[in-house]
Each structure stands twice: as C-alpha cells, then as structure tokens.
Design an enzyme around this catalytic site. Structure first.
Site, PDB file in Angstrom:
ATOM      1  N   ASP A  91       0.860  -1.174   0.000  1.00  0.00           N
ATOM      2  CA  ASP A  91       0.000   0.000   0.000  1.00  0.00           C
ATOM      3  C   ASP A  91       0.907   1.238   0.000  1.00  0.00           C
ATOM      4  OD1 ASP A  91      -2.166   1.657  -0.004  1.00  0.00           O
ATOM      5  OD2 ASP A  91      -3.174   0.725   1.689  1.00  0.00           O
ATOM      6  N   GLU A 115     -10.328   7.195   4.017  1.00  0.00           N
ATOM      7  CA  GLU A 115      -9.237   6.704   4.876  1.00  0.00           C
ATOM      8  C   GLU A 115      -9.247   7.386   6.251  1.00  0.00           C
ATOM      9  OE1 GLU A 115      -5.506   5.733   2.970  1.00  0.00           O
ATOM     10  OE2 GLU A 115      -6.392   6.057   1.002  1.00  0.00           O
TER      11      GLU A 115
HETATM   12  C1  BGC Z   1      -5.132   2.989   0.182  1.00  0.00           C
HETATM   13  C2  BGC Z   1      -5.390   1.868  -0.786  1.00  0.00           C
HETATM   14  C3  BGC Z   1      -5.263   2.349  -2.195  1.00  0.00           C
HETATM   15  C4  BGC Z   1      -3.926   3.022  -2.392  1.00  0.00           C
HETATM   16  C5  BGC Z   1      -3.756   3.605  -3.772  1.00  0.00           C
HETATM   17  C6  BGC Z   1      -3.869   3.718  -0.132  1.00  0.00           C
HETATM   18  O1  BGC Z   1      -3.704   4.807   0.708  1.00  0.00           O
HETATM   19  O2  BGC Z   1      -5.060   2.465   1.491  1.00  0.00           O
HETATM   20  O3  BGC Z   1      -6.662   1.318  -0.556  1.00  0.00           O
HETATM   21  O4  BGC Z   1      -5.411   1.271  -3.058  1.00  0.00           O
HETATM   22  O5  BGC Z   1      -3.771   4.071  -1.476  1.00  0.00           O
HETATM   23  O6  BGC Z   1      -4.557   4.701  -3.970  1.00  0.00           O
HETATM   24  C1  BGC Z   2      -3.662   9.422  -2.671  1.00  0.00           C
HETATM   25  C2  BGC Z   2      -4.458   8.201  -2.284  1.00  0.00           C
HETATM   26  C3  BGC Z   2      -3.756   7.505  -1.164  1.00  0.00           C
HETATM   27  C4  BGC Z   2      -3.474   8.472  -0.022  1.00  0.00           C
HETATM   28  C5  BGC Z   2      -2.692   7.830   1.058  1.00  0.00           C
HETATM   29  C6  BGC Z   2      -3.457  10.306  -1.467  1.00  0.00           C
HETATM   30  O1  BGC Z   2      -2.727  11.438  -1.797  1.00  0.00           O
HETATM   31  O2  BGC Z   2      -4.318  10.109  -3.673  1.00  0.00           O
HETATM   32  O3  BGC Z   2      -4.601   7.331  -3.361  1.00  0.00           O
HETATM   33  O4  BGC Z   2      -4.554   6.470  -0.724  1.00  0.00           O
HETATM   34  O5  BGC Z   2      -2.794   9.617  -0.458  1.00  0.00           O
HETATM   35  O6  BGC Z   2      -2.435   8.713   2.123  1.00  0.00           O
END
Ligand code: BGC
Ligand code: BGC
Length: 819
Positions: free
Chosen positions: A317, A516
């Site tokens: 991730d 998130e």
């Molecule tokens: C998320 C994932 C996601 C990845 C890419 C991460 O922060 O936890 O679910 O697939 O970012 O965007």
């Molecule tokens: C991204 C997401 C990712 C996240 C993690 C964002 O800036 O666009 O895809 O999951 O950061 O913190």
C-alpha cells in the site's frame, strides 16, 4: 526449471530468525485453513524462466517497484524498468481530475510504449497500470458509480456483485487500464473507522459470499478464454489482513486480537477470493499485535503464499513499507524479504529502486526472493496476456467511450441502489404516492458528490462540481422524474421551505465525503451541522409527514432524527444512480436491504458486533423493514451517552491538554495524526511536558527537521464558528529556537480544506525573549470555512523549531483588517 516453491522455501529459511524474534505477531500456519495451490501452467512458467534468465538485475528491481503517475513519467518507466504505475485517488493524467477519458488512454499508451522500447538484449516487459476502481471506475468523469461496499453489503446479493464487477472491468478497459485495487473485503469491526463504508459488513459471511462473485465479475473465470483479458481486468483483494480489526477503529492502526479472531473474522473472505483466483493481494498499512503487515512474514509468506498456495503478487500500500522497523519510504528490503512482491512507492519509487538495487547487490535482499517476486509479477502479466495485448488503445474495449456510464451499466447500478436501501422505520407514510405534491429538502437532496462519498473523482471525494457528474442522477432528480410520471408535483428547497404546501417531504441529509484516516472518528455522533433536524421538526410542526433519507458511510447515532421522521431510510452512499431511491420510496419495488452493521443505541462508538456478550443494538445486524411492515414504535432515547456540547470559543489548550473533548495530536509526513496526552515523539515532532507555573502545565514542542511534523488541536466533531463574530487565536508561548524555514499555522475545515499562514517571521521576532503573548486574527488565515472547523489550530514545520506552549484560546477581537 527453477520452481517458485523452492525459492520460497529458501526465503522462509532466511526469514525464520526474524519471525521468531517478533513472537507477538507471528501466526501459526497450521491453525489456518489450507488451500490447494493451483497447478502451475508449464508453458507460462517456462516463459518466465526465459525472461528471468535474460533480465538484468536493474530490470528485476524495477519490475518490483510501482510509482504514481503524479511523480513518474513514461521516461522514468523506460529508464528504471518500472514494472507498474498507479494513479492514486488524487492523481490523474496531466494532473486534471476532471479530464476526458481520452487523456487516460493516451497516458496508458505513453507508459506502455516506454516500457516496450527496445533496450539492447533486455527483454521487453509491458508495464501494468493499477487504479482504485472501488465503486465503479470512480476516477473517471462520466463513469458509472456504484453504491460503496457498505450499501452493497445491505443488498445481500452475490449475483448482483458479479454484474457490478463486470461493468467496472469494462469501464476500466475503455480507459486502457489493467488492474483494479478492489475488492476491499475488509470486515470492519469498529464503525469509527474511516473506511467502514469500504467494508461489506461486520459479519465475515457477507464479504465471504461476495468475494468470489466480485473477483469473477472483474477477472472472469480461470476457465474462460478471456480470463483477465478482453472485458476483464486484474483484481486485488485488500487490505491483507485485519485492516478492519484495528483497535479503536484507527485507520492504519494495530489489530490487537487473538490469532483465532484473525482466522474467524478476517481470513474467510480471502480464502474465497483466492478460490476465485484473485491475482493480487494488497498488504495492509495496519499491523497485527505490533507487527506491521508489510513486514509480517508469517502472514504474507507462511499463511498467504504457503498455506494458501497463492501464486499471484502481493502489492504494497501507499508507502506502507515505511513503517516496518528499520525502513523508510525509500528503503525497505525487509518488506520484500517478508513476502511483499511489489512496492507501492508513489513518489518514493526512485529511492526505493536505488536502495533495493543496493540491497540485492549486497545480498541483504536474497536473489532467490527477488526472482520469486519478479516471477509472480510476470506470471500475472502473462496470464493477463499483457505481452500480446499491444498498445492499450488498440485493445478490444479501449476508446469505446460510449460504454462509460452506458445505460445498461447504469441499470445495474440503479438496481444496486434499490437493493441497498434499508428501511428502519415506517409509520405508514411509505410508499409515497407519485401523484402527490412532494417537497424535497436537505443538503444531500440534489448533490451527487455527497451521495457518492470518498474515492469519487478525487481521493476524498471533495472539490467536485455538479458538471463533473454527467449522466448521473441526484436523489432529487429521481424523485422529480417519478412524480412527474405519476402526475404529481415536486418542489426542491434544501432548507425545507415551501411555496405550495406539500403532501409529504423527503429530507436527504448525512455525512460529507471522506476517505481513509480523514474519516476516523472518536464516537458515532452524527454532526447535524446543516440543520436537517431543525428542518424536519419545522415540517412536522406544520403537519407535513417527513421521510428521512440518511446518507452515511456507517451507522451513526441519529435517534432524534428517527424520532422526528415518519419514515427513516439508511441509504449509505448510493453513487451516481439516485433514481434507485425514488423506485423504492414510491413503491415501484419493495425494500430489500438488511443492515450490514449493527446500529448503535448511543453515540459512544464502542465496538458493537453481533455475537458480543452484551449485544444491545438499536437495530440488530440484518434488520430491515419492507413496505408491508409498520413501526411507529416508542420514542427512542435522545441521550447520546456522550458529552456533545462544549463552548466553541475560549481556551482550546491549557495546562498541557486540549480542552473539553478536543484532542491534542501530532502528525508526521504520513498524514496519520496520533492523539497524545503526555510525552510523544514521532521522529518529526517531539512533545514533552514542562513546567511553567505548575507541574507539567506547559508542553515543549520540538520539530526535528527530519521531515514535516505537525502539532494539532482537533475538534472531535466539526465546530461552526461562523456565527461567533471575529475571532483570534491567542497564544501564550516561548520560542526557544527560531524557525529557519516556513512555520505554517493551519486552520482545518474538513477533508480537503486547510487554511494556512506562514508565521515563521512572527515566531523569529519573539525568539529568545521568554514568555510572550501573540494574537492572530482568524481573518489573517484566509480560506477557512468557519462553519466546519475540524482543527482550530495546527502548526506545521519541516525545519528545526522549538517552542513551549502554555495556552491557546479562541478569543473575540475587534474587526480589523489583516496586515
Ligand atoms: C489505500 C489503498 C489504495 C492506495 C492507492 C492507499 O492509501 O489504502 O486502498 O489502493 O492508497 O490509492
Ligand atoms: C492518494 C491516495 C492515497 C493516499 C494515502 C493520497 O494522496 O491520492 O490514493 O490512498 O494519499 O495517504
């Protein structure tokens, strides 16, 4: 032929020592269900052997690194042999979240071409593009947006999931992509978690019954000639393991649970996904009993790969490897040694490439493990036919833009909306009559962004405008069309005012989008910051029956709203086909949805799951009325069980603590704020209790300058300061070491909303002068949405800075222009 299994055996020998050292988080694979590994395809394995034999070390290392398109050019893919790219939730071709689908196809071609450029004798290996298509192809303007998983969980309809997977795969193929980071098969056990809506429910049976259907819809079946090809794509089961089991529902937290609970709650959906041949698994940010999943050899390797025979690839991730002991975003061979096959290194990929190459040269990353990781990635690419597929734009569905949001795709989504709605109360007002006069109210009524939630065009689902949703239908639009067809009339008034007295009112309200950790909460109190309860009460007082449609990513305490309304519907986050709501309200079809999560009786937010010893929900898991049911019921308690009110102004930090229910937090560069009480240090920022006039009545805060660190005073729920008159932040502080770079004072106002002011100069002026008072009018920090303050104070620096804070207050000031 060198077998992947042999390579694995030697990796296990290598990691066994490390595994024993971290006993707390080590699984006992023999306690887990075992799965038969699929028989290897000799032809594919032979091609992999030949490729690996011909690859340079640089090429192997590049293959296991994935960069984000926001920080990776096609040229980078060619130079560093990168195996994969992704677009994070906030990255889009050319940096335009709202650009045309054709820009995606063109970008896919550019990255692909770069990966296939001849390079001496080295084999050419096509790059693979991954994207979060988590509720439809949600990064693309005009795509079909399905209900988020929580709503799908309510539908309890696996066959429908297969159709949804199929539509999503086709829409991804239209844009030239290969791989989705879905399905999320998390089993959320604490609804305070900001990703609860990405979970199908608290009961693992729901995710388990859906996993195979979704994987089949996305990937096709292994026996299909177009498995992973044509209309199909590569799927990902995420986030392995127990992302939904963390303590206090903390995103990226730690699951402090027994191994038996892992097996019982969190493993079954993976077993189902693996049986359906899912080709990738994403490691979770979270940990299990203190051992981060990105470094957890016992689960990634011993359980997933060995016990379960998983022969696909484990992707990391977003810099998730950085938290493994001894690692940083740009350096983490330990994660690959533990069983990760591909780093997700959005902007860190270049450093990761260099450090991984060095580790492979030095032997810290054994060649057998590197080869095995490469083998797994190549296996997935070969199975998906990427070597033969040609340029993305030349593939079967690419560029067929009429398929994005195609009518038959939207029909599937509308069906999903109908089935996802859960009727919690109906005194008899439903079904509504389509020949009636209907008032539609609430800030969610005509708001596709709000009804779609996070992971919609942007990461947080914020910053969109109505024109970014062509072809979508708001809940109001669906009601209007149904009523028009039935001979009635509608009036839209977000505040619930009317010109013509209506026969009934529909009030659509709920949570604003989040994603998130930004959605993590301390409790389950619904913040009615937009006056929906007042509107409902007003309508009721006028004798107008009220139908409440609640948009949310989780169950929340809304007893007052339920008491006030004549009918109450949990509508979750339905997505682009709002007309599905009218279908049910007007009785075209009956309610079918059943609660995927237990609904709490108070706002405390303590975990509440079926099977708990003291299970006393307001509505149990599986609850859901149909139109034939009547429930007037006794009035529900209006005591949320927590203290909600607190003075909006006055001290917010004093005597070393945040005042009231506010939280004192520190954050590093990873945007994962941590609530603190006493001393704390995250490497970027260290807090230490110190004495000013009394014992530990102040806090010294030291920024190390190693990376960005932030001190935050956070509101547990957004506060509305818009009516409080002009305010200033009054600080009592001592600047011990002056800043040498910007020191940003921040006011935070919800996902995607932060107002900033550089106060480095002001701090420098008072440095070394002992205790001082400073007053900064909020008007000097432009851009803060005062009606939605989530953190009235934050101070962030990437350079060394040291100061001691004794109090922070929000105090009234005279209206003065900001200098
Ligand atoms: C998320 C994932 C996601 C990845 C890419 C991460 O922060 O936890 O679910 O697939 O970012 O965007
Ligand atoms: C991204 C997401 C990712 C996240 C993690 C964002 O800036 O666009 O895809 O999951 O950061 O913190």
């Amino acid at each position: 032929m060198r077998s992947g299994w042999l390579a694995l055996a030697s990796v296990m020998a290598l990691t066994a020592g490390a595994a024993i050292a971290q006993d707390a988080g080590v699984a006992h694979p023999d306690r887990w269900p075992s799965l038969a590994a699929a028989a290897p395809d000799a032809a594919i394995e032979a091609r992999i052997d030949a490729l690996i034999a011909a690859m340079s070390l640089e090429q192997k290392v590049g293959q296991i690194v994935q960069g984000d398109i926001g920080s990776t050019t096609p040229e980078d893919v060619a130079t560093y042999h990168l195996g994969s790219i992704l677009n994070g939730g906030s990255s889009s071709p050319g940096g335009d979240d709202f650009g045309p689908a054709s820009a995606w196809v063109a970008a896919a071609d550019a990255y692909y071409d770069a990966s296939m450029r001849p390079n001496g004798k080295l084999p050419r290996i096509p790059v693979m593009w991954g994207s979060d298509a988590v509720h439809g192809h949600n990064n693309i303007v005009g795509a079909t947006l399905f209900p988020h998983n929580i709503g799908l969980g309510a539908a309890r309809n696996p066959a429908l999931m297969e159709k949804i997977g199929r539509v999503t795969a086709i829409e991804m193929r239209v844009t030239g992509l290969d791989w989705t980071f879905a399905p999320t098969i998390a089993v959320a056990r604490d609804d305070r978690w900001g990703r609860t809506y990405e979970s199908f429910g608290e009961d693992p049976a729901i995710a388990t019954s859906y996993a195979a259907a979704l994987v089949h819809g996305l990937q096709g079946r292994r026996s299909d000639p177009d498995w992973l090809k044509g209309p199909h794509i590569i799927a990902t089961a995420k986030h392995f393991l127990a992302d939904g089991g963390t303590a206090d529902g903390r995103d990226r937290g730690d699951a402090k649970i027994a191994e038996a609970e892992l097996i019982r709650f969190h493993a079954p959906a993976y077993v189902a996904a693996l049986k359906a041949d899912v080709q990738s698994v994403m490691a979770s940010f979270s940990g299990w009993n203190g051992v981060k999943m990105h470094g957890n050899a016992s689960l990634l390797t011993s359980v997933l790969k060995q016990r379960w025979g998983f022969d696909g690839l484990v992707v990391g991730d977003w810099d998730g490897h950085a938290k493994v002991p001894g690692c940083s975003p740009t350096d983490c061979p330990a994660s690959i040694v533990a069983g990760l096959d591909m780093f997700m290194g959005p902007a860190s990929w270049k450093g990761l490439y260099a450090s991984t190459l060095a580790a492979a040269e030095a032997g810290a990353l054994p060649m057998a493990r590197l080869d095995d990781a490469v083998r797994r990635i190549l296996r997935v690419k070969l199975r998906a036919g990427l070597f033969e597929a040609g340029k993305p734009s030349s593939r079967e569905y690419a560029g067929r833009y009429e398929l994005l949001g195609a009518p038959d795709h939207r029909t599937v989504a509308r069906e999903a909306v109908r089935e996802s709605l859960v009727l919690l109360k109906n005194s008899g007002v439903l079904p509504l009559k389509p020949d009636a006069r209907i008032l539609v109210a609430g800030d969610g009524a005509d708001n596709v962004a709000k009804q779609s939630g996070g992971w919609t065009l942007s990461w947080q689902g914020t910053g969109t405008k109505p024109e970014h949703f062509p072809g979508a239908t708001s809940i109001f639009a669906g009601v209007r069309d149904a009523v028009k067809a039935g001979g009635g009339t509608t009036e839209l008034s977000l505040e619930g005012r009317f010109k013509t007295r209506p026969d009934a009112a529909i009030v659509v309200f709920g949570e604003d989008p989040y994603a998130e950790f930004q959605g993590d909460r301390a409790d389950l109190y619904f913040d009615d910051t937009r006056g929906s309860l007042d509107a409902m009460k007003r309508l009721k007082a006028a004798g107008i029956p009220v139908v409440a449609v609640f948009l949310s990513g989780r169950p929340l305490w809304v007893n007052r709203h339920i008491n006030t309304a004549d009918a109450f519907i949990a509508a979750w986050l339905p997505g682009s086909e709002g007309a599905g709501v009218a279908d049910v309200l007007f009785g075209k079809v009956d309610f079918k949805g059943k609660l995927p999560f237990s609904w709490p009786a108070d706002a405390k937010g303590a975990p509440l799951n079926i099977g708990d010893a003291d299970y006393e929900p307001l509505y149990p898991l599986g609850f859901g009325l149909t139109l034939a049911d009547r429930s007037t019921g006794a009035a529900l308690s209006e005591d949320p069980g927590i203290i909600v009110e607190q003075p909006l102004t006055g001290p917010i930090f004093t005597r070393g603590r945040a005042v009231g229910t506010r939280l004192l937090q520190i954050d590093g560069a990873n945007d994962s704020p941590q609530a603190i009480s006493g001393a704390a240090d995250n490497g970027a920022i260290a807090v230490r209790p110190v004495d000013r006039d009394a014992q530990e009545d102040a806090r010294e805060i030291a920024w190390s300058g190693k990376s960005r660190g932030t001190l935050i005073v956070a509101n547990p729920r957004a506060a509305d300061l818009s009516a409080a008159g002009p305010l200033a932040l009054a600080l009592d502080l001592r600047v011990d070491q002056a800043p040498t770079a910007p020191a940003m004072l921040e006011i935070r106002c919800g996902p995607g909303c932060t107002a900033r002011l550089d106060i480095a100069d002001r701090l420098a002026t008072i440095a070394g002068k002992g205790w001082q008072s400073a007053s900064i009018p909020l008007s000097c920090v432009p851009g803060a949405k005062l009606d939605n303050i989530t953190a009235p104070f934050a101070l962030s620096s990437s350079a060394p800075l040291r100061l001691t804070l004794s109090s922070i207050a929000l105090t009234p000031v005279k209206e003065t222009p900001c200098r």
